[in-house]
Design an enzyme around this catalytic site. Sequence first.
Site, PDB file in Angstrom:
ATOM      1  CD  GLU A   1       8.050 -10.133   4.263  1.00  0.00           C
ATOM      2  OE1 GLU A   1       7.270 -10.258   3.293  1.00  0.00           O
ATOM      3  OE2 GLU A   1       8.551  -9.054   4.587  1.00  0.00           O
TER       4      GLU A   1
ATOM      5  CD  GLU B   1       9.761  -9.248  -0.724  1.00  0.00           C
ATOM      6  OE1 GLU B   1      10.878  -9.801  -0.823  1.00  0.00           O
ATOM      7  OE2 GLU B   1       8.903  -9.594   0.105  1.00  0.00           O
TER       8      GLU B   1
HETATM    9  N1  COA Z   1       0.967 -12.160  -6.600  1.00  0.00           N
HETATM   10  C1  COA Z   1      -0.038 -12.343  -7.448  1.00  0.00           C
HETATM   11  N2  COA Z   1      -0.174 -13.414  -8.239  1.00  0.00           N
HETATM   12  C2  COA Z   1       0.791 -14.353  -8.147  1.00  0.00           C
HETATM   13  C3  COA Z   1       1.879 -14.237  -7.275  1.00  0.00           C
HETATM   14  C4  COA Z   1       1.945 -13.080  -6.480  1.00  0.00           C
HETATM   15  N3  COA Z   1       2.941 -12.886  -5.575  1.00  0.00           N
HETATM   16  N4  COA Z   1       2.657 -15.324  -7.422  1.00  0.00           N
HETATM   17  C5  COA Z   1       2.071 -16.095  -8.355  1.00  0.00           C
HETATM   18  N5  COA Z   1       0.931 -15.511  -8.800  1.00  0.00           N
HETATM   19  C6  COA Z   1      -0.007 -16.009  -9.794  1.00  0.00           C
HETATM   20  C7  COA Z   1       0.540 -15.854 -11.204  1.00  0.00           C
HETATM   21  O1  COA Z   1       0.312 -14.529 -11.679  1.00  0.00           O
HETATM   22  C8  COA Z   1      -0.271 -16.897 -11.932  1.00  0.00           C
HETATM   23  O2  COA Z   1      -1.561 -16.390 -12.163  1.00  0.00           O
HETATM   24  P1  COA Z   1      -2.271 -16.616 -13.624  1.00  0.00           P
HETATM   25  O3  COA Z   1      -2.380 -18.107 -13.758  1.00  0.00           O
HETATM   26  O4  COA Z   1      -3.594 -15.935 -13.496  1.00  0.00           O
HETATM   27  O5  COA Z   1      -1.351 -16.015 -14.616  1.00  0.00           O
HETATM   28  C9  COA Z   1      -0.384 -18.009 -10.917  1.00  0.00           C
HETATM   29  O6  COA Z   1      -0.173 -17.405  -9.639  1.00  0.00           O
HETATM   30  C10 COA Z   1       0.649 -19.102 -11.098  1.00  0.00           C
HETATM   31  O7  COA Z   1       1.929 -18.518 -11.053  1.00  0.00           O
HETATM   32  P2  COA Z   1       3.043 -18.753 -12.177  1.00  0.00           P
HETATM   33  O8  COA Z   1       4.015 -17.622 -12.117  1.00  0.00           O
HETATM   34  O9  COA Z   1       2.407 -19.044 -13.497  1.00  0.00           O
HETATM   35  O10 COA Z   1       3.710 -20.089 -11.608  1.00  0.00           O
HETATM   36  P3  COA Z   1       5.179 -20.632 -11.887  1.00  0.00           P
HETATM   37  O11 COA Z   1       5.205 -22.019 -11.369  1.00  0.00           O
HETATM   38  O12 COA Z   1       5.560 -20.419 -13.303  1.00  0.00           O
HETATM   39  O13 COA Z   1       6.166 -19.733 -11.007  1.00  0.00           O
HETATM   40  C11 COA Z   1       6.824 -18.573  -9.008  1.00  0.00           C
HETATM   41  C12 COA Z   1       6.101 -19.799  -9.605  1.00  0.00           C
HETATM   42  C13 COA Z   1       6.610 -18.626  -7.493  1.00  0.00           C
HETATM   43  C14 COA Z   1       8.339 -18.681  -9.302  1.00  0.00           C
HETATM   44  C15 COA Z   1       6.258 -17.274  -9.615  1.00  0.00           C
HETATM   45  O14 COA Z   1       4.839 -17.311  -9.530  1.00  0.00           O
HETATM   46  C16 COA Z   1       6.703 -16.025  -8.918  1.00  0.00           C
HETATM   47  O15 COA Z   1       7.849 -15.608  -9.096  1.00  0.00           O
HETATM   48  N6  COA Z   1       5.820 -15.371  -8.142  1.00  0.00           N
HETATM   49  C17 COA Z   1       6.056 -14.097  -7.531  1.00  0.00           C
HETATM   50  C18 COA Z   1       7.023 -14.224  -6.363  1.00  0.00           C
HETATM   51  C19 COA Z   1       7.285 -12.848  -5.774  1.00  0.00           C
HETATM   52  O16 COA Z   1       7.872 -11.987  -6.375  1.00  0.00           O
HETATM   53  N7  COA Z   1       6.850 -12.656  -4.517  1.00  0.00           N
HETATM   54  C20 COA Z   1       7.000 -11.426  -3.800  1.00  0.00           C
HETATM   55  C21 COA Z   1       5.790 -10.578  -3.948  1.00  0.00           C
HETATM   56  S1  COA Z   1       5.948  -9.004  -3.096  1.00  0.00           S
END
Ligand code: COA
Length: 260
Positions: A114, A134
């Site tokens: 966004e 989301e």
């Molecule tokens: N909010 C807060 N923290 C987030 C985040 C978010 N939207 N996206 C990633 N992080 C954090 C993780 O909690 C993790 O923190 P930690 O190391 O303290 O546990 C760190 O960033 C690394 O993320 P991780 O999930 O371990 O990386 P990954 O490579 O395994 O996966 C994604 C990458 C992008 C697929 C996954 O992080 C994800 O699905 N994120 C959320 C996406 C989402 O739903 N966005 C919409 C939010 S409204």
Amino acid sequence: MTYSTLLYEKKDGIAVVTLNRPDKLNALNSTVYTELYDVFFSIENDPEVRVAILTAAGEKAFAAGSDIAEMQNMGPLEIQHFMATIRKASDFIYALTKPMIAVIHGYALGGGCELSLCCDLRICSEKARFGQPEINLGLIPGAGGTQRLTRLIGAAKSKEIIYTGDMIDAATALELGLVNKVVAPEKLMEEAMAWATKLAGKSGPVLAMAKMAINTAVDSDLTTGLNMETKCNALCFATDDCKEGMDAFMEKRKAVFKNK
Ligand code: COA
């Protein structure tokens, strides 16, 4: 300028803002949005800046969305306040009078996607991934995704992306018109700087008129848009740069714009 979640640098008329929470995949919390508003307010009011680039630190992500850890325990009133902070930054960036380029190297999810939609142009790496996940959190997009994504790529594809929460790759994003260009990862910043340099050589006030007219096309009906185009074009004729552009053409030389 010093920020806790952003980096900022300026060179040759080009401002580069870098989201800088790589350990959290640049998740966008209220501090990030507040600092984004502050930095873009400065950019808007800095006559030295002609073009702005928004990019992000770390290997993996442009931004993986709004900060879920911050939102997790919010109720409706707190989220409303958070969304007002998001809107203040997003709407300001969208309306910036200077061209803005989002440079996306990895995940641009939720609020990250966004935020990129508030920029004028999006250039991404072949490794970039876009999505509005989301729905998998029991939410809908809250940083303009249902509106700006729909206006950019149409309702059907927007619904597909928002209803499924699935990510799309860079090639699909290009096909949908979500990004302007896809390049090899190692060429990404070089290509973005080439675009920025090209735009920095145009007339700033005239680019601002083009942006206002196009944004009006996105946001309103045809008659309102055409009226805005007429007024913006008339205003171009009040600039020295318009005179210079036409004089240069007639004199068979390259125009030198002074941003006046
Ligand atoms: N909010 C807060 N923290 C987030 C985040 C978010 N939207 N996206 C990633 N992080 C954090 C993780 O909690 C993790 O923190 P930690 O190391 O303290 O546990 C760190 O960033 C690394 O993320 P991780 O999930 O371990 O990386 P990954 O490579 O395994 O996966 C994604 C990458 C992008 C697929 C996954 O992080 C994800 O699905 N994120 C959320 C996406 C989402 O739903 N966005 C919409 C939010 S409204």
